[in-house]
Design an enzyme around this catalytic site. Sequence first.
Site, PDB file in Angstrom:
ATOM      1  CG  ASP A   1      -1.950   1.578   1.152  1.00 22.49           C
ATOM      2  OD1 ASP A   1      -1.727   2.035   0.647  1.00 22.49           O
ATOM      3  OD2 ASP A   1      -2.159   1.668   2.695  1.00 22.49           O
TER       4      ASP A   1
ATOM      5  CE  LYS B   1      -1.985   7.088  -3.768  1.00 20.17           C
ATOM      6  NZ  LYS B   1      -2.639   6.182  -2.458  1.00 20.17           N
TER       7      LYS B   1
ATOM      8  CD  GLU C   1      -5.219   3.745  -2.662  1.00 16.34           C
ATOM      9  OE1 GLU C   1      -6.079   4.295  -1.902  1.00 16.34           O
ATOM     10  OE2 GLU C   1      -4.071   4.121  -2.713  1.00 16.34           O
TER      11      GLU C   1
ATOM     12  CG  ASP D   1      -9.036   5.390   1.965  1.00 18.37           C
ATOM     13  OD1 ASP D   1      -8.045   5.649   3.338  1.00 18.37           O
ATOM     14  OD2 ASP D   1      -8.412   4.752   0.973  1.00 18.37           O
TER      15      ASP D   1
END
Lengths: 610, 191
Positions: free
Chosen positions: A7, A68, A168, A190
Amino acid sequence: MANIGIDLGTTNSLVAVVMSGKARCLRDELGRSLLPSAVRYEADRTVVGFDAREAAPEFPRTTFTSVKRFMGRAPADCVADAALFRYEMDGEETRVVRFVLPDGRGTTPMEVSAEVLKVLRARAIECLFGEPGGAVITVPAYFDDAQRQATKDAARLAGLEVLRLLNEPTAAAIAYGLDKRGGGRFAVYDLGGGTFDISVLELDDGIFQVLSTAGDTHLGGDDFDRALADHVRVELGLGELDKAGQRALLAEVEAAKRRLTDAESTEVNVAGRTLTVTRAGFEALIAPIVERTAVACRQAMRDAGLSPEQVEAVVMVGGSTRVPLVRRHVAQLFGREPHCDLDPDEVVALGAAMQADILTGSSQLADDLLLLDVIPLSLGLEVMGGVVEKFIPRCSTLPINASQTFTTHVDGQTAIDLHIVQGDREMARDNRSLGRFALSGLPPLPAGIPRIKVEFTVDADGLLKVSAREEHTGIEANIDVRPSYGLSEDEIERMLEESIDHAETDVDARMLIESRVEAEGILHAVDKALAADPELLEPGEGERIRAVADELRAVQLTEDRKRIADLSHELDAVTAPFAQRRIERDLTLALSGRGADDVGQQLGMKAPAP
Amino acid sequence: MTCWTCHEKVAGPVCVGCGAPQPPPATLDPYALLGLPRRYFVDAAEVEQAYRALARKLHPDRYVAKPPAWRRFALQWTALLNEARTLLKDENRRAWWLATGHPAPRERGPRLDPAFLEEIFEWKERELDEPGFVREQAGAREAAMRAELHDIFRRWEAGEGDLAPVEDRLSRLTYLSGLAREKDPHGEHRH
C-alpha cells in the site's frame, strides 16, 4: 518466492505478505507496520520513514512528504499543492514534476516514492529471507493512466517487479472477504491523514467493478488535529505560537485525539497549562469536517445510481476511521454498521497481499476469484477541431483492444501525429493529455491511399500500449511515445543506470542477508545433530562446537557480514569430524540390514552441516 | 494444430499438455470465440457464462509467473473475449455482425434512404407547432423497426430468407433511436 502486497500511501506505506494462509503486515525492528511516506535527502544518503517525518520541520527543503499527490501529474496542475507543501519545483519543466533541492540536485515524485518502496522491499527481504517474487501495488481507483504508469515506474526504480496494480477499495474489499459473497454492492470509506475517498464497488460472480468514486484530496485526520489545536490555543489563551510551540501542540492534541477513541475525556498539557477535553466536546469541533465526507458519500451514491439501502456492506479504511464519531456518522449515513474489525491502517496492504498470493497460482482461492477491473475514464483521440473521438469507453472491462484506421492528407506523407487523451469530456483540452504518438516510417504513397491501422491495448493494470501497421504494405510504423506527463523510457533507463552507483550497497545488503540465512541453516542443523547423537561426541568436542555456535548466534543479526561468514565456516570446520562419524555410523547401520533408501534419505537430510 | 511450445496436439485455446495459451485468432468471431451457436436470439446469461468460463482460464493474472510470450497471448485472448462479450450483449452490434461479419459499421455506414430522411424532415417541421412530435414519432417507428428486424432474424434462424435488409433497417433504427433519445430542444424554455 513469496509475492508481496504494498500500500503506497499518501501519508503512510505498508508491505504485507500471506504466510501460512494468513495475510499479515511486515514490521520494522520496533514492531511498527506503518512506514511514513517521507523521504529526506542528505548529501550521501536518504532517510526514509519516521525519522524523516519527525525531523521534517528542521529540514523543510530536503524532506518530501505526500508525494503521491504529485505522481504522474502535470507541473502546471501541481502549483497549488507545491505551494502548500513549500516544495520548490523546477519551473522549466513542463512534462514532469521535478523538485529542486538546495544543493541543486533534482528529484521527481517517482524517485521519492522509489525510496519508500526500497525500504519496504528491504523489509520484505529481511522477513522472507530473500528477494520477494513480485509485488501487487495499490492505487486509488480514480488514478488515470499517467498516475498508474508513474506508480509502476517508481516500483521499477526500486527494483520491484509489479505483478498487478490493484484499486485500493478493491483491495480493502478483498481483505474483508467480500469477494467470497458471490455478489453485491459495497462502499469503501477511506479517511486517511490528509485525503478522503469514497468508492462504490459492485461484485458480480468474481468480477469487481468500481461504480463510482468521490472524495476530497485535502480532507483527513490532520484537519481533526488542527481543529482541536485551535480550540486548545484559544481556551488556554496561548496566543500566537512559534514553530516549535505549534509542533508541540499538534503532537499533544494528536495523542489526545487517539485517547478519546476509548476515553470519555482526557487532559491536554501544553506550556505548563492543562485543559480537559471531553469526547463530546471534541466531536462538536470535528462535526463540520465529518459532515464534509457525507457530502462526498451522497455524491458517490448518486453517481452509482444507488440508494444507501442498496449497499450491502460498508468497509472502513484509514486511521481516522477509528474516531467514534466517524463510525457513527457512516453507520447513520448507510443505515448499517460499517466493517471495522481489521486494522484500518493495514486493510489495503492486507488485501494487496491476498491478491499477490492468488497471483502465485498456488493459492486455493485462485480458481474461484478473478478480479476484472474496468477502465475508470474513457480513452480517446483528438480529431479535427479539438473534439475527442472515444475509442475505449469508460467502464470497459480490462484488458481491452481497440483499433482505428487512419490515412494521410498529403502525397508522400510518411508521418502522422496522434494525440491521446483520457477523460469523458467532449473537448480534448478538457481531458487529461496522455501522450502524443508520432507514427513515422510510413511508406510514401499518394494522399488517402495508406490505411494505417493503429491498435491500442489497455492491459489488466489499465496501462495503454500502442502499435501501428500500414495495411497494404504491412510496414510497421515506428511509434515514438511522448508521454505528456511522467517519465519517458529513456529517463527511467538513465535513473536505473544511476542507481547502479548505489548497486554496491545493494549487493552488500543482499550478501549480508544470504550470510544470515546460511548461518541460520548451519546453527539449526548443528543443534539438531548435537541433540540427536551426543554419544558420538569425543570428550570436550561438544563444548568446542557449542562455543563457536554461541559466538555465531551472537553476531548472526549484526551487520558484520564477514564475521558471520567466517564463524559459519569455522562452525562447519569444527563439526566436520563429528559429521563424519555420524555418516559412518549410518552407513554401518545400513550395511547391517536397513534399506538403502533409508540411508539415502538420512544422508540427504544431513546437508548442509553434520 | 500443434502447441507452439510443447508441439503436442492441441484443440482449445489452452494446451492441455503444458498449459500454454495458444496464439489467439487474428480476426474476431465472437460466436466461435465463446463457443456459442450463431444465433441472433442469445441469452445474456448464456454469453456471460461462456465468457467467465474462458476468462478464468485465459486471464493474464493466471500467467504472471510465466514467460512473456504466454502473458502476451493471455492478454490478447482476454481482450478478444472482452470484445466478444460486449458485442454479443448488444443486440444492434450482434445484428450488425451477423449481417456483415464486421463488429461495427465501417467508415460512415450505408446511406439512408432519401424518402426516409424526407419524412423525418417533415416531422421536424411539425415539431415547431407540436413540441415532442419528433420524439413521439421516432419512438413509435423505432419499435416497429425493431419488430421488423426481429422478424427477419426469426425467419433466418428458421432457414428462410436472408439478412440482406438488415444493414438498412439497422441504420434507420440507430438514427431513430438517436432522435427518440435526443434532449428536448425546447425543454429549457418550458415549465
